[in-house]
Motif scaffolding. Sequence first.
Motif, PDB file in Angstrom:
ATOM      1  N   ILE A   8      11.821   3.048  -0.497  1.00 22.13           N
ATOM      2  CA  ILE A   8      11.790   3.938   0.667  1.00 22.13           C
ATOM      3  C   ILE A   8      11.220   2.925   1.951  1.00 22.13           C
ATOM      4  N   GLU A   9      10.271   2.576   1.673  1.00 17.71           N
ATOM      5  CA  GLU A   9       9.657   1.559   2.883  1.00 17.71           C
ATOM      6  C   GLU A   9      10.700   0.844   3.270  1.00 17.71           C
ATOM      7  N   ARG A  10      11.393   0.076   2.473  1.00 23.23           N
ATOM      8  CA  ARG A  10      12.337  -1.057   2.991  1.00 23.23           C
ATOM      9  C   ARG A  10      13.527  -0.227   3.618  1.00 23.23           C
ATOM     10  N   GLU A  11      13.971   0.591   3.011  1.00 22.95           N
ATOM     11  CA  GLU A  11      15.068   1.512   3.766  1.00 22.95           C
ATOM     12  C   GLU A  11      14.806   2.064   5.096  1.00 22.95           C
ATOM     13  N   LEU A  12      13.484   2.691   5.334  1.00 22.59           N
ATOM     14  CA  LEU A  12      13.255   3.247   6.492  1.00 22.59           C
ATOM     15  C   LEU A  12      12.393   2.366   7.352  1.00 22.59           C
ATOM     16  N   ARG A  13      12.446   1.089   6.985  1.00 19.73           N
ATOM     17  CA  ARG A  13      11.722  -0.054   7.768  1.00 19.73           C
ATOM     18  C   ARG A  13      10.202   0.601   8.213  1.00 19.73           C
ATOM     19  N   CYS A  14       9.378   1.071   7.193  1.00 17.71           N
ATOM     20  CA  CYS A  14       8.344   1.753   7.637  1.00 17.71           C
ATOM     21  C   CYS A  14       7.225   1.093   6.569  1.00 17.71           C
ATOM     22  N   GLY A  15       5.746   1.445   6.836  1.00 17.33           N
ATOM     23  CA  GLY A  15       4.687   0.920   6.100  1.00 17.33           C
ATOM     24  C   GLY A  15       3.573   1.920   6.274  1.00 17.33           C
ATOM     25  N   PHE A  16       2.740   1.945   5.353  1.00 21.39           N
ATOM     26  CA  PHE A  16       1.507   2.742   5.487  1.00 21.39           C
ATOM     27  C   PHE A  16       0.136   1.833   5.094  1.00 21.39           C
ATOM     28  N   TRP A  17      -0.804   2.262   5.917  1.00 22.57           N
ATOM     29  CA  TRP A  17      -2.193   1.810   5.717  1.00 22.57           C
ATOM     30  C   TRP A  17      -3.319   2.831   5.409  1.00 22.57           C
ATOM     31  N   ARG A  18      -4.294   2.406   4.556  1.00 19.31           N
ATOM     32  CA  ARG A  18      -5.417   3.488   4.613  1.00 19.31           C
ATOM     33  C   ARG A  18      -6.571   2.847   4.739  1.00 19.31           C
ATOM     34  N   TRP A  19      -7.688   3.562   5.524  1.00 17.16           N
ATOM     35  CA  TRP A  19      -8.669   2.742   5.998  1.00 17.16           C
ATOM     36  C   TRP A  19      -9.982   3.600   5.525  1.00 17.16           C
ATOM     37  N   ASN A  20     -10.832   3.116   4.745  1.00 22.09           N
ATOM     38  CA  ASN A  20     -12.147   4.076   4.252  1.00 22.09           C
ATOM     39  C   ASN A  20     -13.078   3.741   5.440  1.00 22.09           C
ATOM     40  N   LEU A  21     -13.433   4.572   6.211  1.00 16.92           N
ATOM     41  CA  LEU A  21     -14.124   4.291   7.540  1.00 16.92           C
ATOM     42  C   LEU A  21     -15.675   4.181   7.095  1.00 16.92           C
ATOM     43  N   ARG A  22     -16.044   4.687   5.885  1.00 14.47           N
ATOM     44  CA  ARG A  22     -17.511   4.555   5.537  1.00 14.47           C
ATOM     45  C   ARG A  22     -17.686   3.088   4.815  1.00 14.47           C
ATOM     46  N   THR A  23     -16.803   2.633   4.066  1.00 16.09           N
ATOM     47  CA  THR A  23     -16.932   1.217   3.323  1.00 16.09           C
ATOM     48  C   THR A  23     -16.363   0.107   4.327  1.00 16.09           C
ATOM     49  N   ASN A  24     -15.334   0.577   5.506  1.00 15.73           N
ATOM     50  CA  ASN A  24     -14.396  -0.355   6.177  1.00 15.73           C
ATOM     51  C   ASN A  24     -13.407  -0.934   5.406  1.00 15.73           C
ATOM     52  N   GLU A  25     -13.243  -0.624   4.132  1.00  8.60           N
ATOM     53  CA  GLU A  25     -12.370  -1.283   3.194  1.00  8.60           C
ATOM     54  C   GLU A  25     -10.794  -0.603   3.830  1.00  8.60           C
ATOM     55  N   MET A  26      -9.874  -1.530   3.746  1.00  5.03           N
ATOM     56  CA  MET A  26      -8.460  -1.322   4.196  1.00  5.03           C
ATOM     57  C   MET A  26      -7.452  -1.508   3.142  1.00  5.03           C
ATOM     58  N   GLN A  27      -6.572  -0.770   3.031  1.00  6.67           N
ATOM     59  CA  GLN A  27      -5.233  -1.081   2.136  1.00  6.67           C
ATOM     60  C   GLN A  27      -4.159  -0.833   2.831  1.00  6.67           C
ATOM     61  N   TRP A  28      -3.293  -1.953   2.714  1.00  4.64           N
ATOM     62  CA  TRP A  28      -2.042  -2.050   3.018  1.00  4.64           C
ATOM     63  C   TRP A  28      -0.879  -1.671   2.133  1.00  4.64           C
ATOM     64  N   SER A  29       0.193  -1.004   2.567  1.00  7.36           N
ATOM     65  CA  SER A  29       1.252  -0.959   1.363  1.00  7.36           C
ATOM     66  C   SER A  29       2.107  -2.244   1.738  1.00  7.36           C
ATOM     67  N   ARG A  30       3.137  -2.286   0.568  1.00 10.28           N
ATOM     68  CA  ARG A  30       3.932  -3.631   0.913  1.00 10.28           C
ATOM     69  C   ARG A  30       4.838  -3.434   2.053  1.00 10.28           C
ATOM     70  N   GLY A  31       5.317  -2.204   2.493  1.00  8.44           N
ATOM     71  CA  GLY A  31       6.061  -2.175   3.772  1.00  8.44           C
ATOM     72  C   GLY A  31       5.077  -2.553   4.909  1.00  8.44           C
ATOM     73  N   TYR A  32       4.050  -2.179   4.877  1.00  2.00           N
ATOM     74  CA  TYR A  32       3.290  -2.639   6.138  1.00  2.00           C
ATOM     75  C   TYR A  32       3.093  -4.153   6.254  1.00  2.00           C
ATOM     76  N   TYR A  33       2.984  -4.895   4.927  1.00  5.94           N
ATOM     77  CA  TYR A  33       2.677  -6.215   4.992  1.00  5.94           C
ATOM     78  C   TYR A  33       4.038  -6.983   5.677  1.00  5.94           C
ATOM     79  N   ASP A  34       5.145  -6.104   5.232  1.00  5.26           N
ATOM     80  CA  ASP A  34       6.378  -6.720   5.848  1.00  5.26           C
ATOM     81  C   ASP A  34       6.494  -6.396   7.448  1.00  5.26           C
ATOM     82  N   LEU A  35       6.018  -5.472   7.973  1.00  7.78           N
ATOM     83  CA  LEU A  35       6.270  -5.101   9.172  1.00  7.78           C
ATOM     84  C   LEU A  35       5.270  -6.278   9.828  1.00  7.78           C
ATOM     85  N   LEU A  36       4.258  -6.381   9.214  1.00  5.61           N
ATOM     86  CA  LEU A  36       3.354  -7.486  10.126  1.00  5.61           C
ATOM     87  C   LEU A  36       4.057  -8.770  10.008  1.00  5.61           C
ATOM     88  N   GLY A  37       4.886  -9.297   9.079  1.00  2.00           N
ATOM     89  CA  GLY A  37       5.292 -10.136   8.598  1.00  2.00           C
ATOM     90  C   GLY A  37       4.307 -11.279   7.655  1.00  2.00           C
TER      91      GLY A  37
END
Length: 332
Positions: free
Chosen positions: A15-44
């Motif tokens: 889905i991410e590859r076909e739609l050329r999209c990506g997601f990230w989630r950011w825990n504002l309490r711990t400052n921990e961030m997660q990126w989906s594979r699609g978001y890695y691809d968007l950033l190169g």
Amino acid sequence: MFDLLEGGTETFDVIERELRCGFWRWNLRTNEMQWSRGYYDLLGIEPGKVTPSFAAILQVTHPDDRGPQAEVERIIQKASTIRRKFRVIRRGGNIVWIYCQIIIFVDLDGSCERALGICTDITGREDQLNRLRLADERYRALIKATDGVVWVAKSDGQIHEVINCDHSGELQAAALGSGWQQFIHPDDRENVKRVREAASREKRSYDVVHRFRQADGAFKWKRSTGQPVLDDAGNIKEWLGISFDLERDTAQSGTHRVTGAQIRAARGLLRWSVLDLARAAGTTRSTIRRLEEQDGASSHSDPAVPSIERALSKAGVEFLFPAAGKGGVRPR
């Protein structure tokens, strides 16, 4: 959504590859961030090469976009939904436009606890918009270069846009729709109407010379050219036209001037009547007769001469201007 983001299932990757999209989630309490594979691809960025963080995103963000991007962290604390577009510089210098919508989640006390970023590659759209902006800039620069008034009319001739007009806003508004007709000199109005109607029936361009009332009430000679814009079925969608001062045009023309004798001779070659030439040149019979009475060259400032010469040349006549002796005509 979070399970899919964490699990990185094959379906989600597709889905991410076909739609050329990506997601990230950011825990504002711990400052921990997660990126989906699609978001890695968007950033190169290759997964595992960097630790997901907002600072890592800024590292690959175009320098001109880093300022607004850095504001995101501050705005998040206000629990506002954020929409941003920014450029990313990938390895090799390739620049990609990314549109990101950030959704803020708060706890029961109203404090921000996490943020979700939904990001899409919009490079194709931005490239298209840039091409359209460039085309518009070139179009407006060309209008300024011609020093003419450009107008756009509906298929029925009702003007709905006037560009590069030197009249006041009040006069310009009055010219919209069919109001432009009131500015045409009464003696030229019928001829302009006839030329335009003939061009509309035949779905072709037209060229007509007429006088146009200025803001001070004086009339100035104009040359107006209209070009139909056709749809796929060959029907007229709208008209694009330009009107400019004819005195300026003729004053800057070449040194050769068509004489009354040449006009008479050219009509003879074509077997045209005075009325035939008047219609082809977008002028009046009285103007043709007046010019033909002059054996010599007419004045440079006479606005009808260029249209007459153009109409005769288009019909197959070539005007001759020898270095010595009188000018002549011959079939082209």
